[in-house]
Design a protein around this motif. Structure first.
Motif, PDB file in Angstrom:
ATOM      1  N   PRO A   1      -1.840  11.773  11.408  1.00 52.03           N
ATOM      2  CA  PRO A   1      -3.133  11.481  12.015  1.00 52.03           C
ATOM      3  C   PRO A   1      -3.202  11.893  13.481  1.00 52.03           C
ATOM      4  CG  PRO A   1      -1.825   9.490  11.911  1.00 52.03           C
ATOM      5  CD  PRO A   1      -1.031  10.575  11.215  1.00 52.03           C
ATOM      6  N   LEU A   2      -4.368  12.327  13.870  1.00 55.75           N
ATOM      7  CA  LEU A   2      -4.716  12.499  15.273  1.00 55.75           C
ATOM      8  C   LEU A   2      -5.721  11.401  15.592  1.00 55.75           C
ATOM      9  CD1 LEU A   2      -5.260  16.360  15.162  1.00 55.75           C
ATOM     10  CD2 LEU A   2      -3.358  15.186  16.277  1.00 55.75           C
ATOM     11  N   GLU A   3      -5.893  11.094  16.841  1.00 55.60           N
ATOM     12  CA  GLU A   3      -6.814  10.033  17.237  1.00 55.60           C
ATOM     13  C   GLU A   3      -8.130  10.626  17.717  1.00 55.60           C
ATOM     14  OE1 GLU A   3      -6.144   6.852  16.720  1.00 55.60           O
ATOM     15  OE2 GLU A   3      -4.182   7.449  15.956  1.00 55.60           O
ATOM     16  N   GLU A   4      -9.209   9.884  17.537  1.00 55.94           N
ATOM     17  CA  GLU A   4     -10.485  10.312  18.087  1.00 55.94           C
ATOM     18  C   GLU A   4     -10.323  10.497  19.592  1.00 55.94           C
ATOM     19  OE1 GLU A   4     -13.866   7.976  16.943  1.00 55.94           O
ATOM     20  OE2 GLU A   4     -13.275   7.997  14.844  1.00 55.94           O
ATOM     21  N   GLY A   5     -10.839  11.608  20.100  1.00 49.60           N
ATOM     22  CA  GLY A   5     -10.714  11.926  21.523  1.00 49.60           C
ATOM     23  C   GLY A   5      -9.556  12.856  21.832  1.00 49.60           C
ATOM     24  N   ASP A   6      -8.595  12.995  20.904  1.00 46.12           N
ATOM     25  CA  ASP A   6      -7.484  13.928  21.131  1.00 46.12           C
ATOM     26  C   ASP A   6      -8.029  15.341  21.238  1.00 46.12           C
ATOM     27  OD1 ASP A   6      -5.616  11.901  21.005  1.00 46.12           O
ATOM     28  OD2 ASP A   6      -4.791  12.490  19.057  1.00 46.12           O
ATOM     29  N   ARG A   7      -7.439  16.122  22.122  1.00 43.02           N
ATOM     30  CA  ARG A   7      -7.793  17.539  22.257  1.00 43.02           C
ATOM     31  C   ARG A   7      -6.706  18.358  21.577  1.00 43.02           C
ATOM     32  NH1 ARG A   7     -11.964  19.218  26.261  1.00 43.02           N
ATOM     33  NH2 ARG A   7     -13.258  17.365  26.315  1.00 43.02           N
ATOM     34  N   VAL A   8      -7.124  19.391  20.864  1.00 41.56           N
ATOM     35  CA  VAL A   8      -6.186  20.255  20.149  1.00 41.56           C
ATOM     36  C   VAL A   8      -6.568  21.716  20.348  1.00 41.56           C
ATOM     37  CG1 VAL A   8      -5.536  18.597  18.351  1.00 41.56           C
ATOM     38  CG2 VAL A   8      -7.512  20.058  17.996  1.00 41.56           C
ATOM     39  N   TYR A   9      -5.544  22.564  20.328  1.00 47.69           N
ATOM     40  CA  TYR A   9      -5.780  23.994  20.224  1.00 47.69           C
ATOM     41  C   TYR A   9      -5.669  24.331  18.746  1.00 47.69           C
ATOM     42  CZ  TYR A   9      -5.450  24.730  25.238  1.00 47.69           C
ATOM     43  OH  TYR A   9      -5.673  24.706  26.581  1.00 47.69           O
ATOM     44  N   VAL A  10      -6.646  25.063  18.254  1.00 46.09           N
ATOM     45  CA  VAL A  10      -6.705  25.451  16.850  1.00 46.09           C
ATOM     46  C   VAL A  10      -6.615  26.967  16.794  1.00 46.09           C
ATOM     47  CG1 VAL A  10      -8.153  25.456  14.794  1.00 46.09           C
ATOM     48  CG2 VAL A  10      -8.174  23.474  16.306  1.00 46.09           C
ATOM     49  N   TYR A  11      -5.694  27.460  15.967  1.00 45.99           N
ATOM     50  CA  TYR A  11      -5.553  28.908  15.809  1.00 45.99           C
ATOM     51  C   TYR A  11      -5.798  29.260  14.347  1.00 45.99           C
ATOM     52  CZ  TYR A  11      -3.753  33.618  15.980  1.00 45.99           C
ATOM     53  OH  TYR A  11      -3.632  34.980  15.891  1.00 45.99           O
ATOM     54  N   ILE A  12      -6.873  30.005  14.111  1.00 38.80           N
ATOM     55  CA  ILE A  12      -7.278  30.422  12.772  1.00 38.80           C
ATOM     56  C   ILE A  12      -6.919  31.890  12.616  1.00 38.80           C
ATOM     57  CG2 ILE A  12      -9.203  30.701  11.172  1.00 38.80           C
ATOM     58  CD1 ILE A  12     -10.697  28.579  12.972  1.00 38.80           C
ATOM     59  N   ARG A  13      -6.204  32.183  11.539  1.00 36.99           N
ATOM     60  CA  ARG A  13      -5.865  33.583  11.280  1.00 36.99           C
ATOM     61  C   ARG A  13      -5.992  33.862   9.789  1.00 36.99           C
ATOM     62  NH1 ARG A  13      -0.519  36.997  12.999  1.00 36.99           N
ATOM     63  NH2 ARG A  13      -1.376  38.993  12.369  1.00 36.99           N
ATOM     64  N   SER A  14      -6.957  34.718   9.465  1.00 40.46           N
ATOM     65  CA  SER A  14      -7.145  35.169   8.090  1.00 40.46           C
ATOM     66  C   SER A  14      -7.425  36.665   8.153  1.00 40.46           C
ATOM     67  CB  SER A  14      -8.310  34.421   7.430  1.00 40.46           C
ATOM     68  OG  SER A  14      -9.550  34.859   7.959  1.00 40.46           O
ATOM     69  N   GLU A  15      -7.650  37.265   7.002  1.00 42.19           N
ATOM     70  CA  GLU A  15      -7.963  38.687   6.984  1.00 42.19           C
ATOM     71  C   GLU A  15      -9.260  38.980   7.731  1.00 42.19           C
ATOM     72  OE1 GLU A  15      -7.938  40.314   3.050  1.00 42.19           O
ATOM     73  OE2 GLU A  15      -5.932  39.543   2.634  1.00 42.19           O
ATOM     74  N   GLU A  16     -10.210  38.061   7.682  1.00 39.07           N
ATOM     75  CA  GLU A  16     -11.521  38.307   8.264  1.00 39.07           C
ATOM     76  C   GLU A  16     -11.749  37.660   9.628  1.00 39.07           C
ATOM     77  OE1 GLU A  16     -11.558  36.664   5.088  1.00 39.07           O
ATOM     78  OE2 GLU A  16     -12.540  38.038   3.716  1.00 39.07           O
ATOM     79  N   LEU A  17     -10.911  36.722  10.021  1.00 36.19           N
ATOM     80  CA  LEU A  17     -11.144  35.998  11.268  1.00 36.19           C
ATOM     81  C   LEU A  17      -9.819  35.629  11.912  1.00 36.19           C
ATOM     82  CD1 LEU A  17     -13.235  34.567  13.141  1.00 36.19           C
ATOM     83  CD2 LEU A  17     -12.921  32.528  11.726  1.00 36.19           C
ATOM     84  N   GLU A  18      -9.688  35.987  13.169  1.00 34.76           N
ATOM     85  CA  GLU A  18      -8.534  35.553  13.965  1.00 34.76           C
ATOM     86  C   GLU A  18      -9.084  35.067  15.292  1.00 34.76           C
ATOM     87  OE1 GLU A  18      -4.264  37.078  15.742  1.00 34.76           O
ATOM     88  OE2 GLU A  18      -5.437  38.426  14.490  1.00 34.76           O
ATOM     89  N   ILE A  19      -8.876  33.773  15.559  1.00 32.45           N
ATOM     90  CA  ILE A  19      -9.464  33.190  16.761  1.00 32.45           C
ATOM     91  C   ILE A  19      -8.706  31.930  17.157  1.00 32.45           C
ATOM     92  CG2 ILE A  19     -11.171  31.803  15.513  1.00 32.45           C
ATOM     93  CD1 ILE A  19     -13.188  32.708  17.747  1.00 32.45           C
ATOM     94  N   GLY A  20      -8.594  31.712  18.440  1.00 34.76           N
ATOM     95  CA  GLY A  20      -8.014  30.489  18.977  1.00 34.76           C
ATOM     96  C   GLY A  20      -9.069  29.747  19.775  1.00 34.76           C
ATOM     97  N   ILE A  21      -9.185  28.447  19.519  1.00 29.55           N
ATOM     98  CA  ILE A  21     -10.235  27.653  20.141  1.00 29.55           C
ATOM     99  C   ILE A  21      -9.697  26.263  20.486  1.00 29.55           C
ATOM    100  CG2 ILE A  21     -12.560  26.696  19.836  1.00 29.55           C
ATOM    101  CD1 ILE A  21     -12.915  28.708  17.561  1.00 29.55           C
ATOM    102  N   LYS A  22     -10.231  25.707  21.541  1.00 25.49           N
ATOM    103  CA  LYS A  22      -9.917  24.334  21.908  1.00 25.49           C
ATOM    104  C   LYS A  22     -10.928  23.418  21.221  1.00 25.49           C
ATOM    105  CE  LYS A  22      -8.808  21.801  26.115  1.00 25.49           C
ATOM    106  NZ  LYS A  22      -8.883  21.891  27.596  1.00 25.49           N
ATOM    107  N   GLY A  23     -10.435  22.281  20.705  1.00 31.83           N
ATOM    108  CA  GLY A  23     -11.323  21.348  20.030  1.00 31.83           C
ATOM    109  C   GLY A  23     -11.013  19.918  20.397  1.00 31.83           C
ATOM    110  N   GLU A  24     -11.916  19.036  20.019  1.00 33.07           N
ATOM    111  CA  GLU A  24     -11.749  17.600  20.240  1.00 33.07           C
ATOM    112  C   GLU A  24     -12.004  16.865  18.930  1.00 33.07           C
ATOM    113  OE1 GLU A  24     -13.882  13.928  22.610  1.00 33.07           O
ATOM    114  OE2 GLU A  24     -14.169  15.952  23.362  1.00 33.07           O
TER     115      GLU A  24
END
Length: 137
Positions: free
Chosen positions: A64-87
């Motif tokens: 589990p992560l807690e509400e309010g936690d900040r995370v870096y998310v890295y998505i990599r597929s054939e059609e999409l590669e992107i890194g984004i910060k999320g909460e």
């Protein structure tokens, strides 16, 4: 009636994520996404995207992560590669066969319009593929 700001696509995709820490933010500024992805000292975890929109993702994870936690998310597929910060804005737990899976609503933060446009373009491409398959059936 859809009350969301962005169209949401139900999709299952692997994702890497790491909790935001000052050291990680500094490394990202210095080395970019490629640099931090290659850094073995960063505690990347794997999860699964259950759905995605221009505003965020539903992240399924083994812990589990807690509400309010900040995370870096890295998505990599054939059609999409992107890194984004999320909460993390919400969390719920599913238990199946005595195994807990933690679902997190992650809202994208500090995302620029070009990044958001790439995600929205990916979503609409997938919808076109689904529609095309339906026409062929």
């Amino acid at each position: 009636m859809q009350r969301r700001s962005y169209v949401r696509l139900d999709i299952t995709m692997p994702v890497k994520y790491a909790e935001v820490a000052k050291e990680l933010e500094s490394l990202l500024e210095e080395n970019g996404w490629e640099g931090i992805l290659q850094d073995s000292s960063i505690p990347w975890e794997t999860g699964t995207i259950m759905d995605i929109s221009g505003g965020g993702i539903n992240l399924a994870a083994n812990r589990p992560l807690e509400e309010g936690d900040r995370v870096y998310v890295y998505i990599r597929s054939e059609e999409l590669e992107i890194g984004i910060k999320g909460e993390v804005v919400r969390r719920y737990t599913n238990i199946l066969d005595n195994v807990a899976v933690y679902h997190h609503g992650v809202k994208f933060v500090e995302i620029n319009e070009a990044e958001r446009d790439r995600i929205i373009g990916f979503i609409f491409k997938k919808y076109r593929e689904i529609r095309h398959k339906g026409v062929e059936s």
